[in-house]
Design a protein around this motif. Sequence first.
Motif, mmCIF file in Angstrom:
data_model
loop_
_atom_site.group_PDB
_atom_site.id
_atom_site.type_symbol
_atom_site.label_atom_id
_atom_site.label_comp_id
_atom_site.label_asym_id
_atom_site.label_seq_id
_atom_site.Cartn_x
_atom_site.Cartn_y
_atom_site.Cartn_z
ATOM 1 N N SER A 193 7.628 5.202 -2.762
ATOM 2 C CA SER A 193 8.443 6.405 -2.555
ATOM 3 C C SER A 193 7.619 7.680 -2.438
ATOM 4 N N ASP A 194 6.445 7.715 -3.028
ATOM 5 C CA ASP A 194 5.618 8.914 -2.990
ATOM 6 C C ASP A 194 4.939 9.024 -1.623
ATOM 7 N N ARG A 195 5.182 10.145 -0.938
ATOM 8 C CA ARG A 195 4.645 10.316 0.429
ATOM 9 C C ARG A 195 3.125 10.278 0.475
ATOM 10 N N THR A 196 2.477 10.899 -0.501
ATOM 11 C CA THR A 196 1.012 10.907 -0.527
ATOM 12 C C THR A 196 0.479 9.497 -0.728
ATOM 13 N N ALA A 197 1.098 8.765 -1.662
ATOM 14 C CA ALA A 197 0.671 7.385 -1.906
ATOM 15 C C ALA A 197 0.930 6.518 -0.686
ATOM 16 N N ALA A 198 2.085 6.701 -0.029
ATOM 17 C CA ALA A 198 2.392 5.913 1.171
ATOM 18 C C ALA A 198 1.386 6.199 2.280
ATOM 19 N N ALA A 199 0.975 7.461 2.409
ATOM 20 C CA ALA A 199 -0.050 7.805 3.412
ATOM 21 C C ALA A 199 -1.374 7.136 3.070
ATOM 22 N N THR A 200 -1.696 7.082 1.780
ATOM 23 C CA THR A 200 -2.922 6.403 1.347
ATOM 24 C C THR A 200 -2.844 4.910 1.671
ATOM 25 N N ILE A 201 -1.684 4.312 1.413
ATOM 26 C CA ILE A 201 -1.509 2.897 1.744
ATOM 27 C C ILE A 201 -1.723 2.681 3.238
ATOM 28 N N GLN A 202 -1.138 3.526 4.059
ATOM 29 C CA GLN A 202 -1.280 3.374 5.508
ATOM 30 C C GLN A 202 -2.741 3.495 5.922
ATOM 31 N N ARG A 203 -3.472 4.437 5.329
ATOM 32 C CA ARG A 203 -4.908 4.552 5.627
ATOM 33 C C ARG A 203 -5.637 3.281 5.214
ATOM 34 N N ASN A 204 -5.299 2.745 4.042
ATOM 35 C CA ASN A 204 -5.937 1.510 3.578
ATOM 36 C C ASN A 204 -5.622 0.344 4.510
ATOM 37 N N VAL A 205 -4.393 0.266 4.971
ATOM 38 C CA VAL A 205 -4.004 -0.777 5.938
ATOM 39 C C VAL A 205 -4.843 -0.631 7.206
ATOM 40 N N ASP A 206 -4.982 0.603 7.685
ATOM 41 C CA ASP A 206 -5.748 0.844 8.910
ATOM 42 C C ASP A 206 -7.220 0.479 8.730
ATOM 43 N N VAL A 207 -7.788 0.821 7.572
ATOM 44 C CA VAL A 207 -9.203 0.534 7.313
ATOM 45 C C VAL A 207 -9.437 -0.972 7.217
ATOM 46 N N VAL A 208 -8.563 -1.662 6.509
ATOM 47 C CA VAL A 208 -8.721 -3.110 6.339
ATOM 48 C C VAL A 208 -8.536 -3.823 7.672
ATOM 49 N N GLY A 209 -7.584 -3.370 8.467
ATOM 50 C CA GLY A 209 -7.407 -3.898 9.811
ATOM 51 C C GLY A 209 -6.748 -5.259 9.914
ATOM 52 N N LEU A 210 -6.136 -5.741 8.851
ATOM 53 C CA LEU A 210 -5.446 -7.024 8.925
ATOM 54 C C LEU A 210 -4.041 -6.818 9.498
ATOM 55 N N PRO A 211 -3.616 -7.676 10.407
ATOM 56 C CA PRO A 211 -2.255 -7.534 10.950
ATOM 57 C C PRO A 211 -1.226 -7.997 9.934
ATOM 58 N N GLY A 212 0.008 -7.511 10.090
ATOM 59 C CA GLY A 212 1.107 -8.002 9.281
ATOM 60 C C GLY A 212 1.573 -7.083 8.174
#
Length: 151
Positions: free
Chosen positions: A43-62
């Motif tokens: 729910s926290d926008r800052t945390a969600a943005a961090t998650i999205q950055r982590n997803v992008d860095v890791v680069g795994l699909p799904g």
Amino acid sequence: MFSALEATIGLDGARVLDLYAGTGAVGLEALSRGAAHVTLVESDRTAAATIQRNVDVVGLPGASVVCTSVEGYLAGASDEPFELAYVDPPYALDDGPLAAVLAALPAWLAPGAVVVVERSARGGEPRWPSVIESVKQKRYGEGLLWYGRRR
């Protein structure tokens, strides 16, 4: 935790729901261990943005990052069921709201799905809905993982 889950349900091709996702570490670990899809709800926008950055860095699909409350997400319609749900609310969250989240969760789970709830080791067992059977618990320092299985 993941070694136990791989032995119990296997993660290859699994759909995983990570509620109160924080940094997304648990969901991303599930992807790295063969999960086909992970929905990370924060729910926290800052945390969600961090998650999205982590997803992008890791680069795994799904991975799918959803910025909304857990309660709001679970009030929506489920499309495909999940084989694993990881629920890691803030330790300060009272038992009542957690019980409400757990009561809404079965509609999102496949039969036999595993639910892992992380809580403070000083607290009691979560109030599982009748369709989720308490299986075991495992302590990790100040945290305690409670495992349940959907009937």
